[in-house]
Design a protein around this motif. Structure first.
Motif, PDB file in Angstrom:
ATOM      1  N   THR A 303      84.516  15.841   9.776  1.00 59.44           N
ATOM      2  CA  THR A 303      84.782  15.484  11.159  1.00 59.44           C
ATOM      3  C   THR A 303      86.227  15.791  11.552  1.00 59.44           C
ATOM      4  O   THR A 303      87.120  15.883  10.701  1.00 59.44           O
ATOM      5  CB  THR A 303      84.491  13.992  11.383  1.00 59.44           C
ATOM      6  OG1 THR A 303      84.802  13.635  12.734  1.00 59.44           O
ATOM      7  CG2 THR A 303      85.334  13.109  10.466  1.00 59.44           C
ATOM      8  N   GLU A 304      86.433  15.920  12.849  1.00 59.79           N
ATOM      9  CA  GLU A 304      87.783  16.131  13.395  1.00 59.79           C
ATOM     10  C   GLU A 304      88.536  14.812  13.554  1.00 59.79           C
ATOM     11  O   GLU A 304      89.724  14.823  13.873  1.00 59.79           O
ATOM     12  CB  GLU A 304      87.685  16.822  14.757  1.00 59.79           C
ATOM     13  CG  GLU A 304      87.119  18.236  14.710  1.00 59.79           C
ATOM     14  CD  GLU A 304      88.131  19.249  14.191  1.00 59.79           C
ATOM     15  OE1 GLU A 304      89.304  18.883  14.039  1.00 59.79           O
ATOM     16  OE2 GLU A 304      87.739  20.406  13.967  1.00 59.79           O
ATOM     17  N   TYR A 305      87.870  13.692  13.332  1.00 62.97           N
ATOM     18  CA  TYR A 305      88.483  12.379  13.568  1.00 62.97           C
ATOM     19  C   TYR A 305      89.026  11.798  12.275  1.00 62.97           C
ATOM     20  O   TYR A 305      88.258  11.480  11.364  1.00 62.97           O
ATOM     21  CB  TYR A 305      87.472  11.427  14.200  1.00 62.97           C
ATOM     22  CG  TYR A 305      86.972  11.895  15.541  1.00 62.97           C
ATOM     23  CD1 TYR A 305      87.712  11.665  16.695  1.00 62.97           C
ATOM     24  CD2 TYR A 305      85.773  12.602  15.654  1.00 62.97           C
ATOM     25  CE1 TYR A 305      87.262  12.107  17.939  1.00 62.97           C
ATOM     26  CE2 TYR A 305      85.318  13.051  16.888  1.00 62.97           C
ATOM     27  CZ  TYR A 305      86.069  12.803  18.028  1.00 62.97           C
ATOM     28  OH  TYR A 305      85.626  13.252  19.244  1.00 62.97           O
TER      29      TYR A 305
END
Length: 332
Positions: A303-305
């Motif tokens: 994920t980008e988070y």
């Protein structure tokens, strides 16, 4: 254009135990239930025993979920018709996939298309779990004199789950399309991705991932990844009680992943598993069943988070015994 509304049915499969007062009981077999995973002797679909669903003579979309603690289902139609699988845990498959059986481990989901249009009113067909050797998912069972699965109907027992009864005629010209989805460039295998090897083991009464048990707030250096990066995780299942492994459905939080391969571990035998023939490794997924003696490779783009995300065995008793870790997503 897939069936929806009244023609889309959610089916949650669970096994439970009840006492003489009809109250739920749990871990009544004590340590055996904890080590091998809880299995119940009553089968429920959407909370009902011996569920019967009235349907029309047309196509339906079934959304199946294994909501059991540890039971593995080998699903089949009672009349031998292949199951037409159209979706995995992360969405639709590229194309419909016919299979004689469908193996669902705890937390796994699948979408199945079934067409009742060729059946007369009053006809019925049963969704059931076919029998398979308990050693397919737990090799300690035979070594422990048949006691490995605790009480109740052990993993591998033939089970009746639910019945679909054609109650009415309903005209429909629907035909399942030959193509359902396109995965795009993110599906491509990335041979340059870094590989992390994660052995599954047990020590001092705790199930371990890469030799570690759960740590609520931390992740090891090898459990750190950059946001949006792609990695290959290789899970190896050769260690267990008495040196005999059990099946583990491994679940990653945060993103769906691709199953690249599964193969026997060198020097061991994964055996001729009747469960393996029903596995659905096709399509995006977040929970993969790793059978005894197997090495399974996953490709995941994280994920980008940024933050901490768990990964764990979805046999709930194994998770409670420490078979859970965090990976840390670092900012780009």
């Amino acid at each position: 254009g897939l069936p929806g509304g009244d023609h889309e049915l959610v089916c949650v499969l669970q096994d439970r135990r009840f006492d003489a007062q009809n109250q739920l009981t749990y871990l009544s077999a004590g340590m055996m239930d904890q080590m091998h995973g809880f299995v119940g002797d009553r089968l429920l679909v959407n909370g009902r025993v011996a569920s019967v669903v009235d349907v029309a003579s047309r196509g339906y979309r079934l959304r199946l979920l294994n909501g059991s603690s540890s039971r593995v289902y080998k699903l089949e139609w009672s009349d031998g018709t292949p199951l037409t699988i159209i979706g995995s845990q992360g969405g639709l498959l590229e194309r419909p996939r016919p299979q004689r059986y469908l193996t669902l481990a705890p937390a796994q989901r699948a979408d199945v298309f079934v067409d009742f249009s060729g059946r007369a009113v009053g006809a019925s067909v049963e969704l059931r779990s076919a029998a398979f050797p308990a050693s397919d998912v737990d090799r300690t069972v035979g070594a422990m004199g048949g006691m490995g699965a605790g009480s109740g109907s052990a993993n591998g027992a033939a089970l009746s789950l639910m019945t679909f009864r054609v109650a009415r005629q309903e005209a429909s010209s629907y035909r399942l399309p030959p193509r359902l989805a396109t995965y795009g460039s993110s599906w491509a295998q990335n041979d340059a991705a870094p590989v992390r090897r994660i052995p599954i083991s047990i020590a001092a009464g705790q199930w371990l991932l890469d030799g570690r048990t759960f740590d609520m707030m931390n992740a090891a250096p090898e459990e750190e990844v950059r946001a949006g990066s792609t990695h290959i995780w290789e899970m190896t299942n050769v260690s267990g009680m008495m040196g005999m492994p059990m099946a583990h459905p491994l679940h990653l939080h945060g993103r769906q992943f691709r199953v690249l391969s599964r193969a026997p571990v060198s020097g061991t035998s994964a055996g001729s598993s009747s469960v393996r023939e029903g596995l659905l490794d096709e399509g995006w997924t977040d929970t993969v069943l790793i059978l005894p003696g197997e090495r399974v490779r996953l490709q995941v783009t994280f994920t980008e988070y940024p933050g901490l995300y768990p990964y764990h065995c979805h046999v709930l008793e194994h998770e409670d015994m420490g078979m859970m870790r965090n990976f840390r997503v670092l900012p780009r």
